[in-house]
Write a protein that holds these residues in place. Structure first.
Motif, PDB file in Angstrom:
ATOM      1  N   GLN A   1      42.950  44.177  36.743  1.00 43.79           N
ATOM      2  CA  GLN A   1      43.922  44.246  37.835  1.00 43.79           C
ATOM      3  C   GLN A   1      44.822  45.448  37.635  1.00 43.79           C
ATOM      4  O   GLN A   1      45.308  45.689  36.533  1.00 43.79           O
ATOM      5  CB  GLN A   1      44.810  43.024  37.811  1.00 43.79           C
TER       6      GLN A   1
ATOM      7  N   GLN B   1      47.215  46.376  40.408  1.00 38.33           N
ATOM      8  CA  GLN B   1      48.202  46.420  41.484  1.00 38.33           C
ATOM      9  C   GLN B   1      49.475  47.109  41.001  1.00 38.33           C
ATOM     10  O   GLN B   1      50.078  47.895  41.713  1.00 38.33           O
ATOM     11  CB  GLN B   1      48.526  45.002  41.962  1.00 38.33           C
TER      12      GLN B   1
ATOM     13  N   VAL C   1      40.316  49.359  45.514  1.00 38.20           N
ATOM     14  CA  VAL C   1      40.428  47.984  46.008  1.00 38.20           C
ATOM     15  C   VAL C   1      39.072  47.296  45.864  1.00 38.20           C
ATOM     16  O   VAL C   1      38.068  47.759  46.397  1.00 38.20           O
ATOM     17  CB  VAL C   1      40.873  47.968  47.485  1.00 38.20           C
TER      18      VAL C   1
ATOM     19  N   THR D   1      42.212  43.319  46.026  1.00 38.44           N
ATOM     20  CA  THR D   1      43.300  43.875  45.222  1.00 38.44           C
ATOM     21  C   THR D   1      42.821  45.101  44.449  1.00 38.44           C
ATOM     22  O   THR D   1      41.622  45.266  44.193  1.00 38.44           O
ATOM     23  CB  THR D   1      43.842  42.830  44.228  1.00 38.44           C
TER      24      THR D   1
END
Length: 351
Positions: free
Chosen positions: A37, A39, A73, A78
């Motif tokens: 991840q 983000q 993405v 995400t």
């Protein structure tokens, strides 16, 4: 064979390099985890610090600069940091997920009435001219579709067209950096592998997150109807304490449930705590997967949150920690401070 929650916990930690740090390179670990991840752009650095022995931020930054890794993405709509190969493997396979995010809910209403092919074509044209931020892209798209919000138009293109968010965004020590995007084709020279395989992806998911149910893999990826993919793989079957069927590779590690698990600090939205339908194999009561703070583990389970502010590590346990656990968390926390704020005056506070 039935596996307890603690057995599942130790298996997950072993595969995530959270029982013992690995000597593998950052890129090898990112590939093993099928992405991290991102983000929060610098989260993978903390995630790798907790997993890789002697991790140096420059080693990960170099992979973004030489394009052997990319931010894009992917799972669940995400941003993830993945290897270049995995970007080309995963992006076409996850198109149904990205289309669902794009054309349903709030964003679907925002772009209603626009021909997706025309929007995709125009967005691609603009980004192949030169890398642009989503803000700049949105302004240019709004010239063609003035009745629609610029932010919604740019976000839709990010889901329609394979895009890389390019450096300096995501480089250690570069604050936030400009969020410029380029098409994956421009950045990597391709947009997909010749024959991307969902079977390979599910197999690798189990290597990094198993033993797991079909629903677990669907939660991680956002894809549906994966049971037929599991059926194609030579997997061993287990059950959990609730009678659910778990699948795993015969040769994957499944340590004893009493294997010691040292405290570990995880960044915001680390996939280790978000990639199963049933998160109780690693979470504790009080865990909030949408928290903007990082989390830390005690005895292998997420037991509180953390945040560094001006050289001070703020620790918020979900429950009162035993004295010996508190000491271990504090020791690991001070090592984390040396990593994220080297050369600063440090302090640590249990809130």
């Amino acid at each position: 064979m039935k596996l307890s929650a603690r057995q599942l916990n130790r298996a997950l930690l072993a595969r995530q390099f959270l029982l013992h740090r690995t000597e593998s390179s950052p890129l090898e670990v990112v590939e093993h985890l099928v992405g991290m991840q991102s983000q929060v752009p610098l989260s993978p650095y903390v995630g790798l610090w907790s997993r890789v022995s002697g991790f140096q931020p420059a080693a990960l930054a170099a992979t973004l600069e030489d394009r052997s890794a990319v931010r894009i993405v992917l799972m669940r709509g995400t941003i993830h940091l993945v290897s270049a190969r995995d970007a080309l493997l995963l992006r076409p396979l996850l198109k149904p997920v990205l289309d669902r995010v794009n054309f349903t809910g709030h964003n679907g209403k925002q772009i209603a009435g626009i021909d997706p092919d025309e929007l995709s074509h125009r967005g691609r044209e603009l980004l192949e001219e030169e890398p642009r931020t989503r803000e700049d892209l949105g302004k240019l798209l709004k010239e063609r579709w003035p009745a629609h919000q610029a932010t919604a138009l740019a976000y839709a293109v990010q889901l329609l067209v394979p895009l890389a968010q390019i450096p300096p965004r995501g480089l250690w020590g570069v604050a936030q950096g400009r969020g410029d995007h380029a098409t994956l084709n421009t950045w990597l020279g391709a947009e997909s592998l010749p024959e991307p395989s969902i079977t390979e992806v599910v197999s690798r998911y189990l290597r990094a997150f198993g033993p797991a149910t079909v629903q677990d893999a669907q939660t991680w990826s956002g894809l549906t109807r994966l049971s037929e993919v599991f059926d194609r793989l030579p997997l061993r079957r287990f059950s959990d304490e609730n009678g659910r069927t778990l699948f795993d590779h015969e040769d994957s590690p499944r340590p004893d449930e009493d294997t010691p698990a040292p405290p570990r600090f995880l960044p915001e939205f680390d996939n280790v705590a978000l990639s199963h339908a049933d998160r109780t194999r690693i979470t504790s009561p009080g865990f909030n997967g949408s928290s903007t703070r990082g989390s830390f583990t005690v005895d292998g389970f997420v037991s509180g949150t953390w945040k560094v502010t001006k050289g001070t590590l703020l620790l918020s346990p979900y429950h009162r920690l035993l004295k010996q656990d508190s000491a271990l968390v504090e020791a690991e926390g001070r090592r984390l401070l040396e990593f994220v704020a080297p050369g600063s005056e440090h302090s640590l506070i249990f809130e």
